[in-house]
Motif scaffolding. Structure first.
Motif, short mmCIF file in Angstrom:
data_model
loop_
_atom_site.label_atom_id
_atom_site.label_comp_id
_atom_site.label_asym_id
_atom_site.label_seq_id
_atom_site.Cartn_x
_atom_site.Cartn_y
_atom_site.Cartn_z
N THR A 143 42.90 38.38 34.84
CA THR A 143 42.58 38.14 36.03
C THR A 143 44.63 38.21 36.96
OG1 THR A 143 42.03 37.00 37.64
CG2 THR A 143 42.61 35.95 36.27
N SER A 145 43.24 37.26 40.09
CA SER A 145 42.90 36.70 41.23
C SER A 145 43.57 35.44 41.96
CB SER A 145 41.14 36.20 41.20
OG SER A 145 40.45 37.60 40.96
N TYR A 154 36.13 42.72 40.94
CA TYR A 154 36.36 44.27 39.25
C TYR A 154 35.23 45.11 38.92
CZ TYR A 154 40.17 40.37 38.60
OH TYR A 154 41.27 39.87 39.23
N SER A 159 36.49 41.26 35.25
CA SER A 159 37.71 39.75 34.32
C SER A 159 37.21 38.59 33.59
CB SER A 159 37.87 39.10 36.12
OG SER A 159 38.86 37.99 35.55
N ASP A 161 38.02 35.64 33.44
CA ASP A 161 38.08 35.04 33.85
C ASP A 161 36.16 34.85 35.15
OD1 ASP A 161 37.55 32.69 36.14
OD2 ASP A 161 39.11 32.31 36.15
N ASP A 164 34.87 35.25 38.64
CA ASP A 164 35.39 36.30 39.18
C ASP A 164 34.58 37.07 39.75
OD1 ASP A 164 38.05 35.69 39.88
OD2 ASP A 164 39.15 36.20 38.24
N SER A 166 32.81 40.45 38.86
CA SER A 166 33.16 41.37 38.22
C SER A 166 31.68 42.24 38.38
CB SER A 166 33.00 41.37 36.97
OG SER A 166 34.60 41.09 36.63
#
Length: 344
Positions: A143, A145, A154, A159, A161, A164, A166
């Motif tokens: 990540t 972020s 993403y 990602s 994470d 996040d 995606s």
């Protein structure tokens, strides 16, 4: 060209000039140019806009950004500008943002972590409103972020994470779809020749194929053959498969490049495509899928759709709307050609 516009090529037109021609105050001209229609009546606003057009006035982007709190730009950071994934994703994102409403600043990190950090800092320094990060392969990536204060989406590569946003292709479903197609054609003895086993996409597609067969009490005629994403590997693996004596009536290639090698080798062995062996593929890379002696049936993973959805999600995030779901799967669709159904 109108006289007023020709004259203004020699000097920089200011908002004060627009206000003078429209016969309004500087404050009113500013409100009209910035779309604050609730504070300016329609007729006055139209007069200001017409004056600006006659004079060839271009609003100062930085000033507008300060007033609105947004720069009207987003960054697209990719590792794969030379590949075939990033450009369709970029086109989809631009479609989502709308013509003239958002500018996209494109940076290619080329898979280099230092270069990525350089581009990231450059984009942030330009006050982008958000970022779309496109990976070079569909595996989880680190990540970024936590390094920026703007929303990040993403695309293609999710990602690592889970918090996040995606947007990725559904490679498992892609494997199932291509298998279901072959089964509707009556194919039962199916082999799978695919690429690098370290790619999540390769593993997901293989699982999708095996699970779709298992639902009908079938299995691959032999374990999936993993190798490289190349035509040469498709040729070598197919030659080995045919020489092993295993009977096949269909082969699923892990990519169009692999499948082109498969198709050529099958035909060179004296077998007919698709009469004796049907061949299906992934990626729908038209330059390869539609070229060659027999056009390839191939799964389109929706790269442009990935970009469009990523753009929409980023636009929403910039406005403060965070989606409940963080991982978004774009569904594949099958493009049927002669390698599975013969001449149309």
């Amino acid at each position: 060209m109108p006289k007023a516009r020709r004259e203004n090529l020699r000097k920089k037109v200011t908002l004060r000039d627009v206000a003078a021609v429209a016969e309004v105050s500087l404050s009113t001209a500013s409100k009209a140019m910035n779309g604050r229609t609730a504070e300016v009546n329609a007729a006055t606003s139209q007069r200001v806009l017409e004056a600006a057009d006659r004079l060839g006035f271009t609003p100062n982007a930085l000033a507008q950004a300060i007033l609105s709190g947004h720069s009207g730009t987003v960054g697209l950071l990719t590792d794969d500008l030379e590949g075939r994934f990033s450009l369709p994703i970029l086109m989809g994102a631009e479609d989502a943002f709308g013509a003239g409403k958002m500018s996209v600043l494109l940076c290619d990190a080329r898979g280099d972590a230092i270069r990525e950090q350089h581009h990231l800092k450059a984009l942030v320094s330009r006050n982008v409103d958000g970022l779309i990060v496109v990976g070079s392969r569909p595996d989880h990536r680190a990540t970024i972020s936590d390094q920026v204060t703007v929303p990040v989406v993403y695309a293609y590569a999710p990602s690592a994470d889970s918090g996040d946003i995606s947007v990725v292709a559904d490679n498992y479903r892609a494997g199932a779809v291509v298998t279901e197609h072959l089964r509707t054609l009556g194919r039962q003895r199916i082999a799978h020749i695919t690429g690098d086993p370290t790619y999540t996409a390769a593993q997901d597609r293989a699982r999708g194929i095996s699970d779709a067969l298992a639902k009908e009490g079938l299995e691959l005629v032999c374990p999936p053959r993993f190798g490289s994403w190349s035509e040469a590997w498709g040729r070598a693996a197919t030659k080995s498969l045919l020489e092993s004596g295993v009977e096949v009536d269909a082969i699923i290639g892990g990519s169009d490049q692999i499948s082109r090698g498969i198709a050529d080798t099958v035909q060179e062995s004296g077998l007919r495509v698709p009469g004796d062996v049907a061949i299906a593929s992934f990626d729908n890379w038209k330059a390869i899928a539609e070229g060659g002696q027999t056009p390839l049936t191939s799964i389109d993973l929706g790269f442009k759709a990935i970009g469009t959805l990523a753009g929409r999600l980023l636009s929403a995030a910039i406005k403060g709307d965070t989606p409940e779901e963080h991982l978004h799967l774009v569904q594949p669709h099958l493009v049927v050609r002669e390698s599975t159904v013969g001449s149309h």
